[in-house]
Design a protein around this motif. Structure first.
Motif, PDB file in Angstrom:
ATOM      1  N   ARG A 117      12.793   1.728  15.182  1.00  0.00           N
ATOM      2  CA  ARG A 117      13.541   2.345  16.275  1.00  0.00           C
ATOM      3  C   ARG A 117      14.448   1.311  16.971  1.00  0.00           C
ATOM      4  O   ARG A 117      14.286   0.103  16.788  1.00  0.00           O
ATOM      5  CB  ARG A 117      12.573   2.964  17.281  1.00  0.00           C
ATOM      6  N   ALA A 118      15.358   1.818  17.766  1.00  0.00           N
ATOM      7  CA  ALA A 118      16.329   0.953  18.440  1.00  0.00           C
ATOM      8  C   ALA A 118      15.657  -0.059  19.364  1.00  0.00           C
ATOM      9  O   ALA A 118      16.170  -1.163  19.562  1.00  0.00           O
ATOM     10  CB  ALA A 118      17.326   1.793  19.223  1.00  0.00           C
ATOM     11  N   ASP A 119      14.496   0.293  19.937  1.00  0.00           N
ATOM     12  CA  ASP A 119      13.819  -0.617  20.868  1.00  0.00           C
ATOM     13  C   ASP A 119      12.678  -1.392  20.201  1.00  0.00           C
ATOM     14  O   ASP A 119      11.786  -1.891  20.883  1.00  0.00           O
ATOM     15  CB  ASP A 119      13.295   0.157  22.082  1.00  0.00           C
ATOM     16  N   TYR A 120      12.712  -1.507  18.877  1.00  0.00           N
ATOM     17  CA  TYR A 120      11.688  -2.291  18.171  1.00  0.00           C
ATOM     18  C   TYR A 120      11.712  -3.714  18.720  1.00  0.00           C
ATOM     19  O   TYR A 120      12.782  -4.349  18.770  1.00  0.00           O
ATOM     20  CB  TYR A 120      11.972  -2.288  16.673  1.00  0.00           C
ATOM     21  N   PRO A 121      10.560  -4.251  19.146  1.00  0.00           N
ATOM     22  CA  PRO A 121      10.597  -5.478  19.946  1.00  0.00           C
ATOM     23  C   PRO A 121      10.592  -6.797  19.180  1.00  0.00           C
ATOM     24  O   PRO A 121      10.607  -7.853  19.802  1.00  0.00           O
ATOM     25  CB  PRO A 121       9.326  -5.351  20.791  1.00  0.00           C
TER      26      PRO A 121
ATOM     27  N   SER B 116      -9.477  -5.077  10.947  1.00  0.00           N
ATOM     28  CA  SER B 116     -10.511  -5.806  10.213  1.00  0.00           C
ATOM     29  C   SER B 116     -10.165  -7.290  10.077  1.00  0.00           C
ATOM     30  O   SER B 116     -10.996  -8.098   9.719  1.00  0.00           O
ATOM     31  CB  SER B 116     -10.715  -5.201   8.821  1.00  0.00           C
ATOM     32  N   ARG B 117      -8.915  -7.633  10.343  1.00  0.00           N
ATOM     33  CA  ARG B 117      -8.471  -9.027  10.291  1.00  0.00           C
ATOM     34  C   ARG B 117      -7.950  -9.397  11.664  1.00  0.00           C
ATOM     35  O   ARG B 117      -7.160  -8.676  12.241  1.00  0.00           O
ATOM     36  CB  ARG B 117      -7.342  -9.177   9.262  1.00  0.00           C
ATOM     37  N   ARG B 118      -8.390 -10.518  12.193  1.00  0.00           N
ATOM     38  CA  ARG B 118      -7.902 -10.936  13.498  1.00  0.00           C
ATOM     39  C   ARG B 118      -6.415 -11.228  13.397  1.00  0.00           C
ATOM     40  O   ARG B 118      -5.970 -12.109  12.667  1.00  0.00           O
ATOM     41  CB  ARG B 118      -8.639 -12.197  13.965  1.00  0.00           C
ATOM     42  N   VAL B 119      -5.638 -10.449  14.111  1.00  0.00           N
ATOM     43  CA  VAL B 119      -4.189 -10.632  14.087  1.00  0.00           C
ATOM     44  C   VAL B 119      -3.728 -11.059  15.473  1.00  0.00           C
ATOM     45  O   VAL B 119      -3.876 -10.317  16.444  1.00  0.00           O
ATOM     46  CB  VAL B 119      -3.473  -9.326  13.674  1.00  0.00           C
ATOM     47  N   ASP B 120      -3.216 -12.285  15.562  1.00  0.00           N
ATOM     48  CA  ASP B 120      -2.621 -12.725  16.817  1.00  0.00           C
ATOM     49  C   ASP B 120      -1.367 -11.898  17.075  1.00  0.00           C
ATOM     50  O   ASP B 120      -0.839 -11.239  16.180  1.00  0.00           O
ATOM     51  CB  ASP B 120      -2.251 -14.211  16.742  1.00  0.00           C
ATOM     52  N   ARG B 121      -0.886 -11.942  18.273  1.00  0.00           N
ATOM     53  CA  ARG B 121       0.332 -11.192  18.578  1.00  0.00           C
ATOM     54  C   ARG B 121       1.473 -11.690  17.702  1.00  0.00           C
ATOM     55  O   ARG B 121       1.867 -12.855  17.770  1.00  0.00           O
ATOM     56  CB  ARG B 121       0.683 -11.329  20.056  1.00  0.00           C
ATOM     57  N   ILE B 122       1.987 -10.803  16.887  1.00  0.00           N
ATOM     58  CA  ILE B 122       3.080 -11.161  15.988  1.00  0.00           C
ATOM     59  C   ILE B 122       4.378 -11.221  16.792  1.00  0.00           C
ATOM     60  O   ILE B 122       4.703 -10.308  17.546  1.00  0.00           O
ATOM     61  CB  ILE B 122       3.193 -10.137  14.841  1.00  0.00           C
TER      62      ILE B 122
ATOM     63  N   LEU C 162       2.886  -0.311   8.679  1.00  0.00           N
ATOM     64  CA  LEU C 162       2.480  -1.613   9.200  1.00  0.00           C
ATOM     65  C   LEU C 162       3.542  -2.183  10.138  1.00  0.00           C
ATOM     66  O   LEU C 162       3.223  -2.669  11.231  1.00  0.00           O
ATOM     67  CB  LEU C 162       2.233  -2.580   8.047  1.00  0.00           C
ATOM     68  N   LEU C 163       4.796  -2.137   9.737  1.00  0.00           N
ATOM     69  CA  LEU C 163       5.861  -2.653  10.580  1.00  0.00           C
ATOM     70  C   LEU C 163       5.875  -1.963  11.948  1.00  0.00           C
ATOM     71  O   LEU C 163       6.083  -2.607  12.971  1.00  0.00           O
ATOM     72  CB  LEU C 163       7.219  -2.468   9.886  1.00  0.00           C
ATOM     73  N   LEU C 164       5.652  -0.663  11.931  1.00  0.00           N
ATOM     74  CA  LEU C 164       5.645   0.082  13.200  1.00  0.00           C
ATOM     75  C   LEU C 164       4.426  -0.274  14.037  1.00  0.00           C
ATOM     76  O   LEU C 164       4.474  -0.203  15.274  1.00  0.00           O
ATOM     77  CB  LEU C 164       5.676   1.582  12.914  1.00  0.00           C
ATOM     78  N   ALA C 165       3.329  -0.685  13.396  1.00  0.00           N
ATOM     79  CA  ALA C 165       2.085  -0.983  14.112  1.00  0.00           C
ATOM     80  C   ALA C 165       2.030  -2.415  14.645  1.00  0.00           C
ATOM     81  O   ALA C 165       1.300  -2.693  15.598  1.00  0.00           O
ATOM     82  CB  ALA C 165       0.889  -0.740  13.189  1.00  0.00           C
ATOM     83  N   LEU C 166       2.804  -3.318  14.069  1.00  0.00           N
ATOM     84  CA  LEU C 166       2.689  -4.744  14.426  1.00  0.00           C
ATOM     85  C   LEU C 166       2.918  -5.055  15.892  1.00  0.00           C
ATOM     86  O   LEU C 166       2.211  -5.890  16.455  1.00  0.00           O
ATOM     87  CB  LEU C 166       3.639  -5.587  13.561  1.00  0.00           C
ATOM     88  N   PRO C 167       3.910  -4.445  16.560  1.00  0.00           N
ATOM     89  CA  PRO C 167       4.121  -4.824  17.953  1.00  0.00           C
ATOM     90  C   PRO C 167       3.049  -4.335  18.904  1.00  0.00           C
ATOM     91  O   PRO C 167       3.025  -4.740  20.058  1.00  0.00           O
ATOM     92  CB  PRO C 167       5.467  -4.160  18.291  1.00  0.00           C
ATOM     93  N   ALA C 168       2.161  -3.456  18.442  1.00  0.00           N
ATOM     94  CA  ALA C 168       1.157  -2.859  19.345  1.00  0.00           C
ATOM     95  C   ALA C 168       0.174  -3.913  19.827  1.00  0.00           C
ATOM     96  O   ALA C 168      -0.092  -4.878  19.149  1.00  0.00           O
ATOM     97  CB  ALA C 168       0.417  -1.739  18.625  1.00  0.00           C
TER      98      ALA C 168
END
Length: 198
Positions: free
Chosen positions: A37-41, A8-14, A192-198
């Motif tokens: 996770r270990a590969d969190y980007p 619902s909010r435009r989120v640029d690539r974090i 949210l933290l897990l969803a941010l890199p998507a």
């Protein structure tokens, strides 16, 4: 729910996350960070108020509980993806152009060194809309101005639900200074933290 809120909010690539906390912060961080996770980007930079003269043992404590790499931020060190950084005790931590850490011994801000405001404001200058800022439980107003700076720069701003916070002063001050994009309980901040890199 969290993904809907992000959509619902435009989120640029974090590209980076800054987390601030004070009183009650260790427990809150234990609730949200070990799921990474270990590969969190993304690099995750955390500023937690530590009493002056007390050794900062956060790195050791979190290393034992996380798959993600955990380090203490070092002067002139570069932010690297897939790393959780903690601000060292009794130093202000800034982020400079190019994603480089800078430590200083300037006067405490809101009686705190490291101060959340300094880290968040400097990160906002560097990352702008590519930054996510998260403010958790705490007993003073440190972090309110920093989170507002992230919001003004177009970044994503998140505050722990004051009703859930161990100490609600810090979340309430942040909400009062500039309404954040999201006010969430810890379980949703973890999502949210897990969803941010998507």
């Amino acid at each position: 729910m969290v993904r809907q809120a992000l959509n619902s909010r435009r989120v640029d690539r974090i590209e980076a996350v800054v987390v601030g906390a004070s009183a009650g912060g260790v427990n809150a961080l234990m609730d949200i960070l070990p799921s990474l996770r270990a590969d969190y980007p993304l690099p995750v930079v955390t500023v937690l108020h530590v009493m002056r003269g007390r050794q900062n043992q956060l790195v050791e404590v979190f290393r034992q509980r996380m798959a993600l790499r955990v380090e203490e931020a070092a002067d002139k060190g570069e932010l690297e993806p897939g790393t959780l950084y903690f601000a060292p005790a009794d130093y202000h931590l800034s982020i400079e152009e190019g994603g480089v850490f800078s430590l200083s011994l300037e006067d405490p801000v809101h009686f705190a060194r490291p101060a959340i405001d300094i880290t968040m404001e400097s990160a906002a200058d560097v990352y702008g809309a590519r930054l996510a800022g998260i403010l958790l439980t705490g007993a003073n107003q440190d972090g309110a101005a920093g989170l507002a700076a992230i919001g003004a720069a177009g970044g994503l701003t998140v505050v722990q639900d004051p009703a859930e916070a161990q100490v609600a002063v810090m979340p309430n001050e942040a909400i009062r200074k500039r309404p954040p994009d999201l006010v969430l309980p810890l379980r949703d901040i973890r999502e949210l933290l897990l969803a941010l890199p998507a």
